[in-house]
Design an enzyme around this catalytic site. Structure first.
Site, PDB file in Angstrom:
ATOM      1  N   ARG A 149       7.473 -25.323  17.778  1.00 42.95           N
ATOM      2  CA  ARG A 149       8.584 -25.437  18.748  1.00 42.95           C
ATOM      3  C   ARG A 149       9.785 -26.178  18.163  1.00 42.95           C
ATOM      4  NH1 ARG A 149       4.375 -27.404  23.186  1.00 42.95           N
ATOM      5  NH2 ARG A 149       3.797 -28.560  21.344  1.00 42.95           N
TER       6      ARG A 149
ATOM      7  N   HIS B 112       9.604  -2.942   1.010  1.00 41.97           N
ATOM      8  CA  HIS B 112       9.132  -1.578   1.256  1.00 41.97           C
ATOM      9  C   HIS B 112      10.022  -0.592   0.504  1.00 41.97           C
ATOM     10  CE1 HIS B 112       7.129  -2.988   5.272  1.00 41.97           C
ATOM     11  NE2 HIS B 112       6.691  -3.628   4.206  1.00 41.97           N
TER      12      HIS B 112
ATOM     13  N   LEU C 145      -2.810   8.221  -5.335  1.00 45.34           N
ATOM     14  CA  LEU C 145      -3.984   8.895  -5.907  1.00 45.34           C
ATOM     15  C   LEU C 145      -3.693   9.329  -7.339  1.00 45.34           C
ATOM     16  CD1 LEU C 145      -6.856   9.963  -5.029  1.00 45.34           C
ATOM     17  CD2 LEU C 145      -5.760  12.199  -4.813  1.00 45.34           C
ATOM     18  N   ASP C 146      -2.424   9.712  -7.612  1.00 44.50           N
ATOM     19  CA  ASP C 146      -2.028  10.191  -8.939  1.00 44.50           C
ATOM     20  C   ASP C 146      -2.273   9.165 -10.039  1.00 44.50           C
ATOM     21  OD1 ASP C 146       0.151   9.015  -7.273  1.00 44.50           O
ATOM     22  OD2 ASP C 146       1.221   8.980  -9.187  1.00 44.50           O
TER      23      ASP C 146
ATOM     24  N   ALA D 185       8.360  -9.194   2.838  1.00 45.48           N
ATOM     25  CA  ALA D 185       8.017  -7.779   2.699  1.00 45.48           C
ATOM     26  C   ALA D 185       9.021  -7.080   1.781  1.00 45.48           C
ATOM     27  CB  ALA D 185       8.041  -7.113   4.071  1.00 45.48           C
TER      28      ALA D 185
ATOM     29  N   GLU E 187       0.824  -1.214   0.000  1.00 47.99           N
ATOM     30  CA  GLU E 187       0.000   0.000   0.000  1.00 47.99           C
ATOM     31  C   GLU E 187       0.858   1.263   0.000  1.00 47.99           C
ATOM     32  OE1 GLU E 187      -0.119  -2.379   2.286  1.00 47.99           O
ATOM     33  OE2 GLU E 187      -2.117  -3.276   2.306  1.00 47.99           O
TER      34      GLU E 187
ATOM     35  N   LYS F 128       3.428   1.426   2.645  1.00 47.21           N
ATOM     36  CA  LYS F 128       3.766   1.564   4.078  1.00 47.21           C
ATOM     37  C   LYS F 128       5.166   2.138   4.254  1.00 47.21           C
ATOM     38  CE  LYS F 128       3.081  -2.849   4.455  1.00 47.21           C
ATOM     39  NZ  LYS F 128       2.489  -3.135   3.137  1.00 47.21           N
ATOM     40  N   GLY F 129       6.119   1.622   3.428  1.00 44.29           N
ATOM     41  CA  GLY F 129       7.513   2.062   3.552  1.00 44.29           C
ATOM     42  C   GLY F 129       7.636   3.560   3.383  1.00 44.29           C
TER      43      GLY F 129
ATOM     44  N   THR G  18       9.424  -9.939  -5.370  1.00 44.13           N
ATOM     45  CA  THR G  18       9.570 -10.988  -6.385  1.00 44.13           C
ATOM     46  C   THR G  18       9.520 -10.463  -7.818  1.00 44.13           C
ATOM     47  OG1 THR G  18       7.193 -11.344  -6.346  1.00 44.13           O
ATOM     48  CG2 THR G  18       8.513 -12.739  -4.895  1.00 44.13           C
TER      49      THR G  18
ATOM     50  N   VAL H 129       0.645  11.620  -3.755  1.00 44.02           N
ATOM     51  CA  VAL H 129       0.375  11.821  -5.189  1.00 44.02           C
ATOM     52  C   VAL H 129       1.611  11.540  -6.033  1.00 44.02           C
ATOM     53  CG1 VAL H 129      -1.560  13.427  -4.928  1.00 44.02           C
ATOM     54  CG2 VAL H 129       0.782  14.302  -4.818  1.00 44.02           C
TER      55      VAL H 129
HETATM   56  P1  GDP Z   1       4.865  -1.304   0.878  1.00 49.49           P
HETATM   57  O1  GDP Z   1       5.220  -2.751   0.806  1.00 49.49           O
HETATM   58  O2  GDP Z   1       3.523  -1.077   1.506  1.00 49.49           O
HETATM   59  O3  GDP Z   1       5.929  -0.459   1.527  1.00 49.49           O
HETATM   60  O4  GDP Z   1       4.718  -0.802  -0.636  1.00 49.49           O
HETATM   61  P2  GDP Z   1       5.724  -1.119  -1.860  1.00 49.49           P
HETATM   62  O5  GDP Z   1       6.938  -0.299  -1.699  1.00 49.49           O
HETATM   63  O6  GDP Z   1       5.886  -2.582  -2.056  1.00 49.49           O
HETATM   64  O7  GDP Z   1       4.839  -0.604  -3.088  1.00 49.49           O
HETATM   65  C1  GDP Z   1       4.407   0.703  -3.175  1.00 49.49           C
HETATM   66  C2  GDP Z   1       4.878   1.249  -4.509  1.00 49.49           C
HETATM   67  O8  GDP Z   1       4.184   2.452  -4.768  1.00 49.49           O
HETATM   68  C3  GDP Z   1       6.348   1.627  -4.533  1.00 49.49           C
HETATM   69  O9  GDP Z   1       6.839   1.444  -5.843  1.00 49.49           O
HETATM   70  C4  GDP Z   1       6.343   3.105  -4.187  1.00 49.49           C
HETATM   71  O10 GDP Z   1       7.484   3.796  -4.692  1.00 49.49           O
HETATM   72  C5  GDP Z   1       5.101   3.551  -4.907  1.00 49.49           C
HETATM   73  N1  GDP Z   1       4.378   4.685  -4.331  1.00 49.49           N
HETATM   74  C6  GDP Z   1       4.143   4.979  -3.021  1.00 49.49           C
HETATM   75  N2  GDP Z   1       3.333   6.060  -2.927  1.00 49.49           N
HETATM   76  C7  GDP Z   1       3.052   6.449  -4.186  1.00 49.49           C
HETATM   77  C8  GDP Z   1       2.228   7.459  -4.760  1.00 49.49           C
HETATM   78  O11 GDP Z   1       1.577   8.244  -4.067  1.00 49.49           O
HETATM   79  N3  GDP Z   1       2.170   7.520  -6.125  1.00 49.49           N
HETATM   80  C9  GDP Z   1       2.861   6.671  -6.947  1.00 49.49           C
HETATM   81  N4  GDP Z   1       2.730   6.785  -8.249  1.00 49.49           N
HETATM   82  N5  GDP Z   1       3.635   5.702  -6.432  1.00 49.49           N
HETATM   83  C10 GDP Z   1       3.724   5.578  -5.086  1.00 49.49           C
HETATM   84  P1  IMO Z   2       4.668  -5.899   1.970  1.00 50.39           P
HETATM   85  O1  IMO Z   2       5.143  -5.731   3.400  1.00 50.39           O
HETATM   86  C1  IMO Z   2       2.296  -8.164  -0.900  1.00 50.39           C
HETATM   87  C2  IMO Z   2       1.776 -12.452  -0.151  1.00 50.39           C
HETATM   88  C3  IMO Z   2       2.412 -13.353  -1.187  1.00 50.39           C
HETATM   89  C4  IMO Z   2       1.422 -14.511  -1.151  1.00 50.39           C
HETATM   90  C5  IMO Z   2       1.079 -14.610   0.326  1.00 50.39           C
HETATM   91  C6  IMO Z   2       1.874 -15.650   1.105  1.00 50.39           C
HETATM   92  O2  IMO Z   2       5.664  -5.511   0.951  1.00 50.39           O
HETATM   93  O3  IMO Z   2       3.318  -5.297   1.788  1.00 50.39           O
HETATM   94  P2  IMO Z   2       4.416 -15.695   1.910  1.00 50.39           P
HETATM   95  O4  IMO Z   2       5.695 -15.642   1.154  1.00 50.39           O
HETATM   96  O5  IMO Z   2       4.255 -14.602   2.917  1.00 50.39           O
HETATM   97  O6  IMO Z   2       4.156 -17.051   2.529  1.00 50.39           O
HETATM   98  O7  IMO Z   2       3.261 -15.520   0.790  1.00 50.39           O
HETATM   99  O8  IMO Z   2       1.327 -13.312   0.868  1.00 50.39           O
HETATM  100  N1  IMO Z   2       2.685 -11.461   0.479  1.00 50.39           N
HETATM  101  C7  IMO Z   2       2.720 -10.161   0.138  1.00 50.39           C
HETATM  102  N2  IMO Z   2       2.052  -9.490  -0.814  1.00 50.39           N
HETATM  103  N3  IMO Z   2       3.141  -7.505  -0.074  1.00 50.39           N
HETATM  104  C8  IMO Z   2       3.792  -8.158   0.918  1.00 50.39           C
HETATM  105  O9  IMO Z   2       4.538  -7.505   1.819  1.00 50.39           O
HETATM  106  C9  IMO Z   2       3.617  -9.558   1.036  1.00 50.39           C
HETATM  107  N4  IMO Z   2       4.131 -10.498   1.855  1.00 50.39           N
HETATM  108  C10 IMO Z   2       3.540 -11.656   1.514  1.00 50.39           C
HETATM  109  O10 IMO Z   2       2.470 -12.745  -2.460  1.00 50.39           O
HETATM  110  O11 IMO Z   2       0.249 -14.160  -1.836  1.00 50.39           O
HETATM  111 MG    MG Z   3       5.729  -4.177  -0.616  1.00 51.27          MG
END
Ligand code: GDP
Ligand code: IMO
Ligand code: MG
Length: 432
Positions: free
Chosen positions: A143, A41, A336-337, A39, A14, A16-17, A305, A418
């Site tokens: 365990r 981020h 949103l962009d 994960a 979403e 988060k990072g 991945t 955005v």
């Molecule tokens: P996380 O796992 O929740 O930290 O999210 P990821 O980093 O895996 O994926 C979010 C992606 O959206 C990354 O490529 C970010 O650089 C990008 N991103 C985050 N906020 C925005 C935004 O407001 N607009 C756009 N276009 N990209 C964004």
């Molecule tokens: P962040 O923190 C998106 C998904 C995998 C798979 C399921 C189980 O970047 O948001 P796993 O390897 O955890 O046993 O896989 O969970 N999955 C994620 N999808 N973002 C992640 O992390 C994920 N971590 C696991 O794609 O569907």
């Molecule tokens: Mg991610």
């Protein structure tokens, strides 16, 4: 001061990072409390683009402490490489990054079993990230885990492996028809990792307690999304993290009490994505789906991945559910962009399941797989929002869209992004 938890409200990724990176400016300590290197981020700053898998997003501020808590499973070579890569790009890590001695370790059999298990499931594969995270959590609960405290003590490690390696070899050979692993080679490799990680290892629960007692702001960085949660997510297409990445898991994964958490911030994308298998009622297989994936900066491909993310309209049924199970106090809306070019935007406000209209997520995977979205249509804005920094400067249709999502969630939206860069954010309310 109490802790602030940042959780994902959808199926992960979403943003988060980038939100934690933004909020970290005002924090003293940033910590990961669950999951592992499944994960990914993304953080973009003056040094470039980084994809962090284990190290908390606060690492880019030299005055912040960063903690990998007891709830995280750690793959030693992955963490050592992440540290080396950061250092190579002039990010200081030593003396600022702390790893819990209670964290569990991903062992070679976990990565193997992750892959072999997916093959065994065939058509029903989960679509895991293949990092061994699920099997490591299974062994934690069973365990039969190895913890960081074990790999920093080579005698303790050898004695533990003398039981575990033959046990795992029996599983590998008899269940999966795979080759056995070599005890001595693993003992030597993992005690070497232990020696290299030893300078980072600490009682992180005490460290976080001290920060909270000193009145410092502590940020707890969730991983994955609420809909991937083992208890509340779209089971069996979930991740196996124990404790959960939901806000309630943050206390356990950090070694603090729930009363020490004061704020829960949920991060939502302005639409939905998912990587891996499992139901996603609003998924689009058409041009709009492709636009959501490819449009705007940073297309939708997995940070861990590289798999293309499945894309679709915002699912308000799932979003309301995740806001409740986390007890959100506020929310952030990202990307949103990406919606900028669309003439019409849809939001799923209910599901049609077996002829009935429902406004909550069904527990049954069959019902969830059968769920058809009921949409509300909202007008698009067809204007570039990437340069907007104040809410009132957004096109009115974009403002209405944000307010609509806010109503659906039932919590205030404090931040809208955005674009992927740190400054491409609009603050609506004060969080810290
Ligand atoms: P996380 O796992 O929740 O930290 O999210 P990821 O980093 O895996 O994926 C979010 C992606 O959206 C990354 O490529 C970010 O650089 C990008 N991103 C985050 N906020 C925005 C935004 O407001 N607009 C756009 N276009 N990209 C964004
Ligand atoms: P962040 O923190 C998106 C998904 C995998 C798979 C399921 C189980 O970047 O948001 P796993 O390897 O955890 O046993 O896989 O969970 N999955 C994620 N999808 N973002 C992640 O992390 C994920 N971590 C696991 O794609 O569907
Ligand atoms: Mg991610």
């Amino acid at each position: 001061m109490s802790a602030i938890v940042v959780v994902g409200g959808q199926w992960g990724d979403e943003g988060k990072g980038r939100i934690v990176d933004l909020l970290a400016q005002k924090a003293k300590l940033v910590a990961r409390y669950s999951a592992g290197n499944n994960a990914g981020h993304t953080i973009i700053n003056e040094l470039g683009e980084f994809k962090l898998h284990l190290v908390p997003a606060g690492i880019f501020y030299p005055d912040k402490l960063c903690v990998i808590g007891n709830g995280v499973v750690v793959d030693p070579p992955v963490l050592l490489k992440e540290i080396a890569d950061l250092e190579e790009r002039d990010v200081s890590v030593r003396g600022r990054l702390f790893l819990s001695d209670r964290s569990h370790v991903i062992m070679p059999w976990h990565r193997l079993i992750d892959e072999l298990d997916e093959k065994l499931r065939g058509e029903g594969a989960i679509g895991t990230t293949g990092r061994g995270v699920g099997p490591a959590f299974i062994d934690k609960v069973g365990r039969a885990g190895v913890r960081v405290a074990d790999i920093v003590d080579s005698e303790a490690l050898l004695s533990l492996l003398s039981f575990l390696v033959p046990y795992k070899n029996a599983v590998l050979e008899r269940l999966y028809g795979s080759d056995p692993l070599d005890l001595d080679a693993i003992a030597s490799e993992y005690s070497d990792y232990g020696a290299r990680l030893a300078p980072f290892v600490s009682d992180t629960s005490a460290l976080v307690q001290q920060a909270l007692e000193a009145g410092d702001t502590v940020l707890l960085e969730g991983a994955q999304g609420s809909l991937l949660d083992l208890d509340s997510g779209t089971y069996e297409y979930v991740t196996s993290s124990v404790p959960s990445s939901l806000a309630a898991g943050a206390a356990i994964g950090m070694g603090i009490g729930p009363t020490q958490i004061g704020t829960v911030l949920g991060v939502y994308k302005a639409y939905n994505t998912r990587v891996g298998n499992g139901p996603m009622p609003t998924e689009l297989h058409d041009d709009t789906g492709r636009l959501l994936r490819e449009g705007g900066p940073r297309p939708e491909y997995g940070s861990t991945t590289g798999r293309p993310r499945r894309c679709g309209w915002f699912d308000a049924v799932a979003a309301r559910y995740s806001a409740r199970i986390n007890g959100l106090s506020s929310a952030a809306l990202t990307r949103l962009d990406v919606l900028d070019p669309l003439p019409v935007i849809r939001v799923c406000t209910a599901y049609r399941v077996y002829g009935e209209t429902i406004a909550t997520m069904p527990a049954s995977s069959a019902a969830m797989a059968a769920a058809e979205p009921v949409y509300k249509e909202l007008p698009g804005w067809r204007q570039d929002t990437a340069g907007v920094r104040h809410f009132e400067d957004l096109p009115v249709e974009a403002q209405s869209y944000v307010r609509f999502i806010e109503d659906v969630l039932g919590v205030p939206i404090c931040l809208v992004s955005v674009g992927p860069e740190r400054e491409q954010a609009i603050r609506l309310e004060r969080i810290i």
